[in-house]
Scaffold this motif. Structure first.
Motif, PDB file in Angstrom:
ATOM      1  N   ILE A  41       0.913  -1.127   0.209  1.00  0.00           N
ATOM      2  CA  ILE A  41      -0.055   0.008   0.005  1.00  0.00           C
ATOM      3  C   ILE A  41       0.958   1.307   0.213  1.00  0.00           C
ATOM      4  CG2 ILE A  41      -1.798   1.319   1.262  1.00  0.00           C
ATOM      5  CD1 ILE A  41      -2.769  -1.350   2.365  1.00  0.00           C
ATOM      6  N   TYR A  42       0.990   1.777  -1.306  1.00  0.00           N
ATOM      7  CA  TYR A  42       2.009   3.163  -1.254  1.00  0.00           C
ATOM      8  C   TYR A  42       1.310   4.293  -0.450  1.00  0.00           C
ATOM      9  CZ  TYR A  42       4.051   0.151  -4.928  1.00  0.00           C
ATOM     10  OH  TYR A  42       4.718  -0.718  -5.758  1.00  0.00           O
ATOM     11  N   PRO A  43       2.379   5.065  -0.128  1.00  0.00           N
ATOM     12  CA  PRO A  43       1.995   6.492   0.771  1.00  0.00           C
ATOM     13  C   PRO A  43       1.209   7.297  -0.199  1.00  0.00           C
ATOM     14  CG  PRO A  43       4.375   6.101   0.243  1.00  0.00           C
ATOM     15  CD  PRO A  43       3.853   5.006  -0.227  1.00  0.00           C
ATOM     16  N   GLY A  44       0.132   7.666   0.111  1.00  0.00           N
ATOM     17  CA  GLY A  44      -0.702   8.470  -0.533  1.00  0.00           C
ATOM     18  C   GLY A  44      -0.153  10.074  -0.987  1.00  0.00           C
ATOM     19  N   HIS A  45       0.453  10.512   0.287  1.00  0.00           N
ATOM     20  CA  HIS A  45       0.800  12.029   0.079  1.00  0.00           C
ATOM     21  C   HIS A  45       2.182  11.922  -0.569  1.00  0.00           C
ATOM     22  CE1 HIS A  45      -2.447  13.180   3.309  1.00  0.00           C
ATOM     23  NE2 HIS A  45      -2.980  12.875   1.963  1.00  0.00           N
ATOM     24  N   VAL A  46       2.909  10.956  -0.209  1.00  0.00           N
ATOM     25  CA  VAL A  46       4.087  10.839  -0.967  1.00  0.00           C
ATOM     26  C   VAL A  46       4.029  10.995  -2.541  1.00  0.00           C
ATOM     27  CG1 VAL A  46       6.160   9.568  -1.938  1.00  0.00           C
ATOM     28  CG2 VAL A  46       5.893   9.844   0.632  1.00  0.00           C
ATOM     29  N   ASN A  47       2.888  10.117  -3.133  1.00  0.00           N
ATOM     30  CA  ASN A  47       2.538  10.057  -4.355  1.00  0.00           C
ATOM     31  C   ASN A  47       2.024  11.374  -4.787  1.00  0.00           C
ATOM     32  OD1 ASN A  47       3.392   7.243  -3.879  1.00  0.00           O
ATOM     33  ND2 ASN A  47       2.166   6.796  -5.661  1.00  0.00           N
ATOM     34  N   ALA A  48       1.229  12.088  -3.895  1.00  0.00           N
ATOM     35  CA  ALA A  48       0.658  13.355  -4.276  1.00  0.00           C
ATOM     36  C   ALA A  48       1.772  14.364  -4.770  1.00  0.00           C
ATOM     37  CB  ALA A  48       0.120  14.078  -3.316  1.00  0.00           C
ATOM     38  N   ILE A  49       3.024  14.207  -4.170  1.00  0.00           N
ATOM     39  CA  ILE A  49       4.109  14.918  -4.869  1.00  0.00           C
ATOM     40  C   ILE A  49       4.884  14.309  -5.991  1.00  0.00           C
ATOM     41  CG2 ILE A  49       6.463  15.674  -4.180  1.00  0.00           C
ATOM     42  CD1 ILE A  49       4.169  17.191  -2.758  1.00  0.00           C
ATOM     43  N   THR A  50       5.192  12.876  -5.787  1.00  0.00           N
ATOM     44  CA  THR A  50       6.004  12.265  -6.880  1.00  0.00           C
ATOM     45  C   THR A  50       5.295  11.773  -8.256  1.00  0.00           C
ATOM     46  OG1 THR A  50       5.888  10.081  -5.779  1.00  0.00           O
ATOM     47  CG2 THR A  50       7.585  11.462  -5.148  1.00  0.00           C
ATOM     48  N   GLY A  51       3.942  11.550  -7.994  1.00  0.00           N
ATOM     49  CA  GLY A  51       3.216  11.056  -8.964  1.00  0.00           C
ATOM     50  C   GLY A  51       3.553   9.354  -8.869  1.00  0.00           C
TER      51      GLY A  51
ATOM     52  N   ALA B 149       4.749   7.192 -11.303  1.00  0.00           N
ATOM     53  CA  ALA B 149       5.573   6.571 -12.430  1.00  0.00           C
ATOM     54  C   ALA B 149       6.360   5.348 -11.655  1.00  0.00           C
ATOM     55  CB  ALA B 149       6.425   7.670 -13.054  1.00  0.00           C
ATOM     56  N   VAL B 150       6.994   5.755 -10.455  1.00  0.00           N
ATOM     57  CA  VAL B 150       7.950   4.764 -10.063  1.00  0.00           C
ATOM     58  C   VAL B 150       7.028   3.412  -9.655  1.00  0.00           C
ATOM     59  CG1 VAL B 150       8.880   4.072  -7.747  1.00  0.00           C
ATOM     60  CG2 VAL B 150       9.379   6.293  -8.824  1.00  0.00           C
ATOM     61  N   CYS B 151       5.793   3.647  -9.191  1.00  0.00           N
ATOM     62  CA  CYS B 151       5.168   2.392  -8.722  1.00  0.00           C
ATOM     63  C   CYS B 151       4.538   1.553  -9.889  1.00  0.00           C
ATOM     64  CB  CYS B 151       3.687   2.803  -8.100  1.00  0.00           C
ATOM     65  SG  CYS B 151       4.184   3.898  -6.518  1.00  0.00           S
ATOM     66  N   LYS B 152       4.469   2.478 -11.095  1.00  0.00           N
ATOM     67  CA  LYS B 152       3.904   1.566 -12.278  1.00  0.00           C
ATOM     68  C   LYS B 152       5.178   0.915 -12.717  1.00  0.00           C
ATOM     69  CE  LYS B 152       0.391   4.656 -13.867  1.00  0.00           C
ATOM     70  NZ  LYS B 152      -0.131   5.627 -14.963  1.00  0.00           N
TER      71      LYS B 152
ATOM     72  N   VAL C  60       6.161  -6.367  -8.944  1.00  0.00           N
ATOM     73  CA  VAL C  60       5.895  -5.770  -7.805  1.00  0.00           C
ATOM     74  C   VAL C  60       4.263  -5.136  -7.834  1.00  0.00           C
ATOM     75  CG1 VAL C  60       6.365  -4.330  -5.728  1.00  0.00           C
ATOM     76  CG2 VAL C  60       8.254  -5.406  -7.113  1.00  0.00           C
ATOM     77  N   SER C  61       3.296  -5.614  -6.989  1.00  0.00           N
ATOM     78  CA  SER C  61       2.024  -5.078  -6.939  1.00  0.00           C
ATOM     79  C   SER C  61       1.803  -4.234  -5.879  1.00  0.00           C
ATOM     80  CB  SER C  61       1.011  -6.303  -6.892  1.00  0.00           C
ATOM     81  OG  SER C  61       1.050  -7.213  -7.836  1.00  0.00           O
ATOM     82  N   GLY C  62       1.129  -3.304  -6.074  1.00  0.00           N
ATOM     83  CA  GLY C  62       0.580  -2.360  -5.121  1.00  0.00           C
ATOM     84  C   GLY C  62      -0.472  -1.462  -5.490  1.00  0.00           C
ATOM     85  N   VAL C  63      -1.086  -0.551  -4.251  1.00  0.00           N
ATOM     86  CA  VAL C  63      -2.241   0.453  -4.764  1.00  0.00           C
ATOM     87  C   VAL C  63      -1.784   1.514  -3.889  1.00  0.00           C
ATOM     88  CG1 VAL C  63      -3.796  -1.421  -4.991  1.00  0.00           C
ATOM     89  CG2 VAL C  63      -3.540  -0.261  -2.860  1.00  0.00           C
ATOM     90  N   VAL C  64      -2.236   2.654  -4.370  1.00  0.00           N
ATOM     91  CA  VAL C  64      -1.882   4.000  -3.599  1.00  0.00           C
ATOM     92  C   VAL C  64      -3.438   4.057  -3.085  1.00  0.00           C
ATOM     93  CG1 VAL C  64      -1.477   6.529  -3.565  1.00  0.00           C
ATOM     94  CG2 VAL C  64      -0.680   5.106  -5.565  1.00  0.00           C
ATOM     95  N   ALA C  65      -3.260   4.390  -1.462  1.00  0.00           N
ATOM     96  CA  ALA C  65      -4.707   4.625  -0.831  1.00  0.00           C
ATOM     97  C   ALA C  65      -4.665   5.698  -0.070  1.00  0.00           C
ATOM     98  CB  ALA C  65      -4.568   3.299   0.252  1.00  0.00           C
ATOM     99  N   GLY C  66      -5.786   6.181   0.108  1.00  0.00           N
ATOM    100  CA  GLY C  66      -5.953   7.482   1.013  1.00  0.00           C
ATOM    101  C   GLY C  66      -6.143   7.027   2.561  1.00  0.00           C
ATOM    102  N   PHE C  67      -6.758   7.633   3.282  1.00  0.00           N
ATOM    103  CA  PHE C  67      -6.685   7.424   4.850  1.00  0.00           C
ATOM    104  C   PHE C  67      -8.094   7.592   5.509  1.00  0.00           C
ATOM    105  CE2 PHE C  67      -2.737   9.406   2.905  1.00  0.00           C
ATOM    106  CZ  PHE C  67      -1.883   8.688   3.451  1.00  0.00           C
ATOM    107  N   THR C  68      -9.022   7.688   4.803  1.00  0.00           N
ATOM    108  CA  THR C  68     -10.370   7.494   5.351  1.00  0.00           C
ATOM    109  C   THR C  68     -10.813   6.262   5.479  1.00  0.00           C
ATOM    110  OG1 THR C  68     -11.364   7.837   3.425  1.00  0.00           O
ATOM    111  CG2 THR C  68     -11.008   9.931   4.418  1.00  0.00           C
ATOM    112  N   ALA C  69     -11.698   5.788   6.332  1.00  0.00           N
ATOM    113  CA  ALA C  69     -12.265   4.251   6.290  1.00  0.00           C
ATOM    114  C   ALA C  69     -12.717   3.897   5.046  1.00  0.00           C
ATOM    115  CB  ALA C  69     -13.382   4.060   7.278  1.00  0.00           C
TER     116      ALA C  69
ATOM    117  N   PRO D 253       0.697  -9.077 -11.726  1.00  0.00           N
ATOM    118  CA  PRO D 253       1.240  -7.783 -10.950  1.00  0.00           C
ATOM    119  C   PRO D 253       0.295  -6.622 -11.465  1.00  0.00           C
ATOM    120  CG  PRO D 253       3.057  -8.959 -11.987  1.00  0.00           C
ATOM    121  CD  PRO D 253       1.704  -9.600 -12.555  1.00  0.00           C
ATOM    122  N   PHE D 254       0.005  -5.764 -10.548  1.00  0.00           N
ATOM    123  CA  PHE D 254      -0.926  -4.732 -10.675  1.00  0.00           C
ATOM    124  C   PHE D 254      -0.686  -3.609  -9.903  1.00  0.00           C
ATOM    125  CE2 PHE D 254      -2.458  -7.229  -6.927  1.00  0.00           C
ATOM    126  CZ  PHE D 254      -2.705  -6.299  -6.079  1.00  0.00           C
TER     127      PHE D 254
END
Lengths: 64, 345
Positions: B174-184, B186-189, B196-205, B224-225
């Motif tokens: 689960i990638y860090p949402g606010h880091v990706n808000a800055i970096t975008g 591309a690295v995760c893709k 390597v699989s992963g998702v960017v997630a927010g912080f509410t329920a 992989p996704f």
């Protein structure tokens, strides 16, 4: 690493904005956000706006 | 959407998987919202190294204390104050007369320097890509306005190289949402192309439930996704203005992570034209080695090799009131989360 504050923009002056976070008003740096307008919601980290909050896409519905 | 996501999570009957929440804020929110109690037994959650205070090495605290003892005014985010160094903490340095101030932002520290030209103000610049732009704004502003009594002690970290080091620690990130808000994204893709699989997630329920439901749905497909499940804040390209500012002021460097050791190119330091704002250079700080408590398992916990209750110190000699390791101090630390919410959840 991701502690953030979501807040409404209530005033803008050059690179700074006044935000309203649950009734608490604070001046923050908004230099990194393009086309910011009063009424927008932003994500604030360490006194700096890092993103404008837009609408969500329901990714779950997309993949099902 | 919440009911649909909850059904997918609770009825997951697929193969076992290890999910690493890279970010410490995710660790805490997943605990706090009770999401762990919804997860089936075959889903194992691992806390990652995404707590800036936790990955900051002991010798960084030693250097900050050295600067305080040399008469500098140390401005810092609150959670660094009680982190133990080799022999002492900033809190203890303050008790012994050190000038240690807690600030909300790097800009506040810079403004404090403006108002107190007699003080040598040093801001403790720790944090990931999320925090770096705020530090860059303060340094840029200090240079433009000739504020020469302000400097920063940098220990910034960046995530791309760390992801390489973490490969194999989990099946899905689960990638860090606010880091990706800055970096975008591309690295995760790119990581997806390497399996390597992963998702960017927010912080509410709602955001976290959707992220888990997406993970469990896609994991069963055996491909992989990557999915951005935090589209309200994270854009594919990230924050371009922030990226430009970082590139103007900072340059990559090797960096020591507690638990992961030295990772090549995983840090950021000020460029040479900003060296007057680099506290290491400005105050000729020696290369202090630092010695962490050998019984503390923070390093293994940050790598996902063990969980906080498996540390012999956890909850006994190491508590939030008297922390031994950084993971117990920080509001984003895994030990703090396990202590606060209970390890059996």
């Amino acid at each position: 690493m991701c502690v953030g504050l979501s807040a409404k923009v209530v005033d803008i002056k050059e690179d700074t904005a006044i935000i309203d976070a649950d009734g608490v008003k604070k001046e923050i740096n908004a230099a990194l956000i393009d086309e910011l307008e009063v009424g927008d919601y932003i994500m604030v980290h360490a006194g700096t706006a890092i993103a404008k909050i837009g609408s969500d896409i329901n990714v779950l519905d997309e993949i099902l | 959407m919440i009911e649909k996501a909850k059904n997918i999570i609770q009825n997951y009957n697929g193969k076992p998987l290890r999910i690493m929440e890279v970010c410490g804020t995710h660790t805490h929110e997943i605990f706090r919202l009770g999401i762990r109690s919804l997860l089936p037994r075959q889903v194992d959650l691992i806390s990652g190294p995404g707590c800036p205070v936790c990955v900051t090495p002991v010798n960084y605290i030693d250097k900050a204390i050295y600067l305080a003892q040399k008469g500098c005014c140390i401005c810092t985010f609150g959670d660094l104050v009680r982190v133990p160094g080799s022999e002492s903490s900033l809190a203890q340095a303050r008790a012994q007369g050190g000038d240690i101030k807690t600030v909300y932002s790097p800009e506040d520290a810079m403004l404090y320097a403006t108002q107190h030209p007699e003080k040598k103000v040093v801001f403790l610049a720790v944090g990931f890509e999320t925090t770096v732009p705020a530090v860059c704004i303060a340094v840029d502003s200090a240079k433009k306005n000739g504020i020469d009594n302000f400097s920063v002690l940098t220990a910034h970290k960046t995530m791309p190289a760390a992801y390489e080091a973490l490969k194999g620690s989990a099946d899905v990130f689960i990638y860090p949402g606010h880091v990706n808000a800055i970096t975008g994204n591309a690295v995760c893709k790119e990581l997806t192309k390497q399996g390597v699989s992963g998702v960017v997630a927010g912080f509410t329920a709602e955001e976290l439930l959707m992220a888990f439901a997406v993970i469990l749905t896609l994991y069963e497909k055996d491909t992989p996704f990557f999915k951005n499940c935090y589209t309200s804040v994270v854009k594919d390209e990230g924050n371009i203005a922030a990226q430009k500012l970082i590139n103007k002021i900072m340059t990559p460097c090797d960096s020591t992570w507690r638990g992961l050791g030295v990772i090549k190119g995983s840090g950021l330091m000020l460029k040479s034209e900003y060296s007057n704002y680099d506290a290491m250079i400005k105050y000729d700080v020696p290369d202090i080695k630092g010695s962490p408590n050998p019984a503390c398992k923070c390093a293994d916990i940050l790598m996902g090799k063990c969980k906080p209750p498996q540390c012999p110190l956890f909850g006994k000699v190491c508590t939030p009131l008297k922390p031994v390791g950084a993971c117990m101090v920080s509001g984003e630390g895994a030990c703090s989360a396990y202590y606060q919410y209970g390890e059996n959840l």
